[in-house]
Scaffold this motif. Structure first.
Motif, PDB file in Angstrom:
ATOM      1  N   ARG A 181       6.751  11.649 -24.178  1.00 19.29           N
ATOM      2  CA  ARG A 181       7.946  12.104 -23.459  1.00 19.29           C
ATOM      3  C   ARG A 181       8.127  13.621 -23.600  1.00 19.29           C
ATOM      4  NH1 ARG A 181      11.801   8.492 -22.491  1.00 19.29           N
ATOM      5  NH2 ARG A 181      11.355   7.406 -24.428  1.00 19.29           N
ATOM      6  N   HIS A 182       7.909  14.151 -24.812  1.00 23.31           N
ATOM      7  CA  HIS A 182       8.130  15.586 -25.028  1.00 23.31           C
ATOM      8  C   HIS A 182       7.063  16.454 -24.362  1.00 23.31           C
ATOM      9  CE1 HIS A 182       5.433  14.399 -28.369  1.00 23.31           C
ATOM     10  NE2 HIS A 182       4.922  15.605 -28.197  1.00 23.31           N
ATOM     11  N   GLU A 183       5.993  15.834 -23.878  1.00 24.39           N
ATOM     12  CA  GLU A 183       4.929  16.584 -23.216  1.00 24.39           C
ATOM     13  C   GLU A 183       5.158  16.709 -21.709  1.00 24.39           C
ATOM     14  OE1 GLU A 183       1.291  15.218 -26.230  1.00 24.39           O
ATOM     15  OE2 GLU A 183       1.479  14.326 -24.225  1.00 24.39           O
ATOM     16  N   LEU A 184       6.120  15.980 -21.165  1.00 24.98           N
ATOM     17  CA  LEU A 184       6.367  15.995 -19.730  1.00 24.98           C
ATOM     18  C   LEU A 184       7.071  17.282 -19.316  1.00 24.98           C
ATOM     19  CD1 LEU A 184       7.664  12.329 -19.192  1.00 24.98           C
ATOM     20  CD2 LEU A 184       5.371  13.208 -18.724  1.00 24.98           C
ATOM     21  N   SER A 185       6.566  17.884 -18.248  1.00 24.13           N
ATOM     22  CA  SER A 185       7.270  19.046 -17.677  1.00 24.13           C
ATOM     23  C   SER A 185       8.493  18.544 -16.902  1.00 24.13           C
ATOM     24  CB  SER A 185       6.334  19.818 -16.751  1.00 24.13           C
ATOM     25  OG  SER A 185       5.969  19.024 -15.625  1.00 24.13           O
ATOM     26  N   ASP A 186       9.345  19.485 -16.461  1.00 29.96           N
ATOM     27  CA  ASP A 186      10.544  19.086 -15.708  1.00 29.96           C
ATOM     28  C   ASP A 186      10.163  18.345 -14.431  1.00 29.96           C
ATOM     29  OD1 ASP A 186      12.092  20.241 -17.647  1.00 29.96           O
ATOM     30  OD2 ASP A 186      12.381  22.130 -16.560  1.00 29.96           O
ATOM     31  N   ALA A 187       9.141  18.842 -13.731  1.00 25.09           N
ATOM     32  CA  ALA A 187       8.717  18.204 -12.482  1.00 25.09           C
ATOM     33  C   ALA A 187       8.158  16.809 -12.752  1.00 25.09           C
ATOM     34  CB  ALA A 187       7.681  19.075 -11.775  1.00 25.09           C
ATOM     35  N   GLN A 188       7.393  16.694 -13.823  1.00 27.94           N
ATOM     36  CA  GLN A 188       6.823  15.391 -14.167  1.00 27.94           C
ATOM     37  C   GLN A 188       7.912  14.405 -14.570  1.00 27.94           C
ATOM     38  OE1 GLN A 188       4.067  16.675 -17.183  1.00 27.94           O
ATOM     39  NE2 GLN A 188       2.312  16.638 -15.769  1.00 27.94           N
ATOM     40  N   PRO A 197       0.814  -1.231   0.000  1.00 27.52           N
ATOM     41  CA  PRO A 197       0.000   0.000   0.000  1.00 27.52           C
ATOM     42  C   PRO A 197       0.840   1.271   0.000  1.00 27.52           C
ATOM     43  CG  PRO A 197      -0.939  -1.605   1.493  1.00 27.52           C
ATOM     44  CD  PRO A 197       0.365  -2.179   1.035  1.00 27.52           C
ATOM     45  N   GLN A 198       1.947   1.275   0.720  1.00 31.93           N
ATOM     46  CA  GLN A 198       2.797   2.460   0.750  1.00 31.93           C
ATOM     47  C   GLN A 198       3.426   2.722  -0.620  1.00 31.93           C
ATOM     48  OE1 GLN A 198       5.879   2.327   3.717  1.00 31.93           O
ATOM     49  NE2 GLN A 198       6.612   4.401   3.294  1.00 31.93           N
ATOM     50  N   GLN A 199       3.861   1.658  -1.295  1.00 31.51           N
ATOM     51  CA  GLN A 199       4.450   1.813  -2.634  1.00 31.51           C
ATOM     52  C   GLN A 199       3.396   2.285  -3.642  1.00 31.51           C
ATOM     53  OE1 GLN A 199       6.002  -2.215  -2.896  1.00 31.51           O
ATOM     54  NE2 GLN A 199       8.125  -1.471  -2.741  1.00 31.51           N
ATOM     55  N   ARG A 200       2.166   1.810  -3.483  1.00 36.74           N
ATOM     56  CA  ARG A 200       1.096   2.234  -4.386  1.00 36.74           C
ATOM     57  C   ARG A 200       0.812   3.726  -4.256  1.00 36.74           C
ATOM     58  NH1 ARG A 200      -3.371  -2.637  -3.500  1.00 36.74           N
ATOM     59  NH2 ARG A 200      -2.029  -4.347  -4.255  1.00 36.74           N
ATOM     60  N   ARG A 201       0.885   4.238  -3.001  1.00 37.55           N
ATOM     61  CA  ARG A 201       0.662   5.668  -2.815  1.00 37.55           C
ATOM     62  C   ARG A 201       1.730   6.488  -3.548  1.00 37.55           C
ATOM     63  NH1 ARG A 201      -1.069   3.990   2.388  1.00 37.55           N
ATOM     64  NH2 ARG A 201       1.047   4.228   3.251  1.00 37.55           N
ATOM     65  N   GLY A 202       2.916   5.928  -3.663  1.00 37.61           N
ATOM     66  CA  GLY A 202       3.971   6.620  -4.397  1.00 37.61           C
ATOM     67  C   GLY A 202       3.713   6.677  -5.899  1.00 37.61           C
ATOM     68  N   LEU A 203       2.814   5.808  -6.378  1.00 33.89           N
ATOM     69  CA  LEU A 203       2.472   5.784  -7.811  1.00 33.89           C
ATOM     70  C   LEU A 203       1.136   6.474  -8.103  1.00 33.89           C
ATOM     71  CD1 LEU A 203       3.511   2.140  -8.803  1.00 33.89           C
ATOM     72  CD2 LEU A 203       4.628   4.279  -9.479  1.00 33.89           C
ATOM     73  N   MET A 204       0.677   7.315  -7.185  1.00 34.12           N
ATOM     74  CA  MET A 204      -0.589   8.019  -7.402  1.00 34.12           C
ATOM     75  C   MET A 204      -0.518   8.884  -8.658  1.00 34.12           C
ATOM     76  SD  MET A 204      -1.871   9.211  -3.607  1.00 34.12           S
ATOM     77  CE  MET A 204      -3.194  10.157  -4.344  1.00 34.12           C
ATOM     78  N   ARG A 205      -1.580   8.864  -9.433  1.00 34.79           N
ATOM     79  CA  ARG A 205      -1.700   9.603 -10.699  1.00 34.79           C
ATOM     80  C   ARG A 205      -0.687   9.152 -11.741  1.00 34.79           C
ATOM     81  NH1 ARG A 205      -2.405  13.698  -6.821  1.00 34.79           N
ATOM     82  NH2 ARG A 205      -4.566  14.450  -6.741  1.00 34.79           N
ATOM     83  N   ALA A 206      -0.158   7.955 -11.580  1.00 30.37           N
ATOM     84  CA  ALA A 206       0.823   7.460 -12.553  1.00 30.37           C
ATOM     85  C   ALA A 206       0.183   7.253 -13.917  1.00 30.37           C
ATOM     86  CB  ALA A 206       1.436   6.154 -12.049  1.00 30.37           C
ATOM     87  N   ARG A 207      -1.079   6.837 -13.918  1.00 31.09           N
ATOM     88  CA  ARG A 207      -1.752   6.530 -15.191  1.00 31.09           C
ATOM     89  C   ARG A 207      -1.746   7.734 -16.125  1.00 31.09           C
ATOM     90  NH1 ARG A 207      -6.976   7.315 -17.065  1.00 31.09           N
ATOM     91  NH2 ARG A 207      -7.638   5.815 -18.668  1.00 31.09           N
ATOM     92  N   PHE A 208      -2.121   8.901 -15.625  1.00 31.79           N
ATOM     93  CA  PHE A 208      -2.233  10.084 -16.474  1.00 31.79           C
ATOM     94  C   PHE A 208      -0.860  10.565 -16.945  1.00 31.79           C
ATOM     95  CE2 PHE A 208      -5.761  10.050 -13.449  1.00 31.79           C
ATOM     96  CZ  PHE A 208      -6.838  10.002 -14.321  1.00 31.79           C
ATOM     97  N   LEU A 209       0.140  10.395 -16.101  1.00 30.47           N
ATOM     98  CA  LEU A 209       1.471  10.830 -16.496  1.00 30.47           C
ATOM     99  C   LEU A 209       2.072   9.881 -17.527  1.00 30.47           C
ATOM    100  CD1 LEU A 209       4.079  12.319 -14.082  1.00 30.47           C
ATOM    101  CD2 LEU A 209       4.818  10.738 -15.850  1.00 30.47           C
ATOM    102  N   LEU A 210       1.870   8.573 -17.343  1.00 19.84           N
ATOM    103  CA  LEU A 210       2.453   7.592 -18.271  1.00 19.84           C
ATOM    104  C   LEU A 210       1.825   7.663 -19.659  1.00 19.84           C
ATOM    105  CD1 LEU A 210       2.743   4.487 -15.910  1.00 19.84           C
ATOM    106  CD2 LEU A 210       4.595   5.965 -16.727  1.00 19.84           C
ATOM    107  N   LEU A 211       0.568   8.119 -19.741  1.00 16.28           N
ATOM    108  CA  LEU A 211      -0.072   8.222 -21.046  1.00 16.28           C
ATOM    109  C   LEU A 211       0.438   9.401 -21.865  1.00 16.28           C
ATOM    110  CD1 LEU A 211      -3.794   7.348 -20.174  1.00 16.28           C
ATOM    111  CD2 LEU A 211      -2.114   5.920 -21.334  1.00 16.28           C
ATOM    112  N   LYS A 212       1.157  10.304 -21.216  1.00 14.04           N
ATOM    113  CA  LYS A 212       1.724  11.444 -21.928  1.00 14.04           C
ATOM    114  C   LYS A 212       2.939  11.027 -22.745  1.00 14.04           C
ATOM    115  CE  LYS A 212       0.355  15.497 -19.228  1.00 14.04           C
ATOM    116  NZ  LYS A 212       0.856  16.748 -18.620  1.00 14.04           N
TER     117      LYS A 212
END
Length: 436
Positions: free
Chosen positions: A264-271, A247-262
């Motif tokens: 590479r050139h669409e990712l901001s520096d923070a992302q 469960p702790q590791q899953r919390r670290g992957l929160m919102r991973a789905r939306f970021l992974l669908l982007k």
């Protein structure tokens, strides 16, 4: 007595107001003077009978005209006939204006609601509306395009949508997406030979229908449907990896789905920093993402040969662990290989149809669940929605003898107007203005 019908050729004898209805007792003011069979003027009365003719609602109540209709006999041919009834529909026991009322109301309300409102059977309302649609289809001739789009929309069940990709218009909507239905529609179009390219998704009945009726047309699988399968493959990989985490590791992957669908050139520096942390801790996520990205890069190729070469190179990158997640994509590419790579010879896409489907869903929600017939008619037949190319005009010389001895030049139409179907931009404007 006030003429509640507002027709001079009816004499109102009595109006009875009930809880839900008006009963208007009336008779025709101008009786016939000749026999309709032999045109002889020697006619005599031959009895009467009451008929009920439904009319448009008055003051929110159903209205029935109880007509005391006269019968006549011709003294010459000895045939009997009933006096003609003005404003009455030839097929049904109702007035012309009630027919028009039902047609208009059926565009925005359910058939059962309209039937209860006017006091007729729901089947009658449905038949009137079907007649209206048939009449409009004969009146409106939508041009069959060279670039044809075939897709579906889910409104309770899948419906097929036919579009003109080049002009960005709707050509038609079909009740379902079966091979028989699509084949029947294409077969009925006498101008189907104009179609050169057909963009569609990977639904086999569409391809079978096109191969049967349009054997010379090139089938092209819309690249966005292929790319969507790649995104779904990545999502399967992400879910499989997530299941094995704490469960702790899953919390670290929160919102991973939306970021992974982007991309590479669409990712901001923070992302990108966040993404790098995930791939460092969970290499499988990085492998799945790289496979998705390299597959997307295939569609940047300029020729079919290069695209196929890039695809085979992509296949060699897939590890046995990743193959289980990308298996659906691999099978689709194998089953539809020629049609998918036809895009690189003829780069047309059905993305317009996808946006159109979203608009149709909006119209359906605004209408609180139209029947399919009403939804189709509202979109296809509403006046002002069609994209029409007007005929050209050219200067035309009229012979000297036609107007004195001086040559005269006028302007004349050449050809006829072309109706490409319902314009997408017009639908957008009507929805945004709240008029649809």
């Amino acid at each position: 007595m006030t003429n509640i019908l507002n027709w001079h050729d009816y004499k109102v004898l009595q109006v009875v107001e009930l809880e839900h209805d008006y009963q208007v007792h009336a008779e025709v003011t101008e009786p016939p003077t000749r026999c309709p069979n032999c045109n002889n003027s020697e006619i005599v009365g031959f009895g009467r009978r009451d008929e009920v003719i439904m009319d448009t609602p008055v003051h929110g109540k159903r209205t029935g005209i109880i007509l005391n209709r006269r019968r006549y006999r011709c003294q010459s041919c000895r045939k009997t006939f009933l006096e003609p009834v003005p404003h009455k529909d030839n097929k049904r026991q109702m007035t012309h204006r009630l027919i028009q009322y039902i047609e208009r109301e059926s565009l925005r309300r359910t058939f059962s609601g309209v039937a209860e409102d006017v006091g007729v059977d729901e089947k009658t309302v449905r038949n009137i509306f079907n007649d209206y649609c048939e009449r409009m289809e004969k009146t409106l001739k939508f041009e069959m395009p060279q670039w044809l789009g075939i897709d579906e929309i889910q409104i309770i069940k899948p419906h097929c949508v036919i579009t003109n990709i080049e002009q960005q218009t709707i050509v038609d909507m079909l009740d379902n997406r079966n091979k028989t239905t699509v084949t029947r529609y294409l077969s009925k179009r006498t101008d189907r030979d104009q179609v050169r390219y057909v963009a569609m998704d990977m639904w086999r009945p569409y391809r079978q229908a096109v191969e049967t009726v349009l054997p010379d047309a090139t089938v092209i699988i819309d690249k966005f449907h292929v790319i969507r399968i790649a995104n779904e493959s990545l999502e399967r990989a992400r879910k499989a990896i997530r299941i094995a985490l704490t469960p702790q590791q899953r919390r670290g992957l929160m919102r991973a789905r939306f970021l992974l669908l982007k991309r590479r050139h669409e990712l901001s520096d923070a992302q990108y920093m966040r993404f790098s942390g995930w791939t460092l801790n969970y290499p499988e996520i990085g492998q799945a993402y790289e496979l998705k990205e390299s597959f997307f890069e295939i569609w940047d190729c300029q020729t079919r040969h290069r695209a196929q070469k890039a695809y085979y190179a992509w296949l060699r990158q897939i590890t046995p662990e990743m193959k289980v997640h990308f298996d659906a994509l691999i099978k689709a590419m194998g089953n539809w290989h020629d049609d998918i790579f036809a895009y690189f010879d003829h780069p047309i896409t059905n993305a317009y149809t996808e946006s159109l489907n979203n608009l149709i869903r909006v119209v359906n929600r605004v209408g609180r669940g139209y029947s399919f017939e009403a939804l189709r008619a509202k979109i296809l037949f509403t006046e002002g929605f069609q994209k029409i190319k007007k005929p050209r005009y050219q200067r035309q010389r009229i012979a000297e003898g036609a107007i004195g001895r001086i040559p005269f030049y006028g302007v004349a139409e050449t050809g006829s107007a072309t109706n490409y179907g319902v314009d997408l931009s017009t639908l957008v404007q009507e929805i945004q203005a709240g008029r649809l």
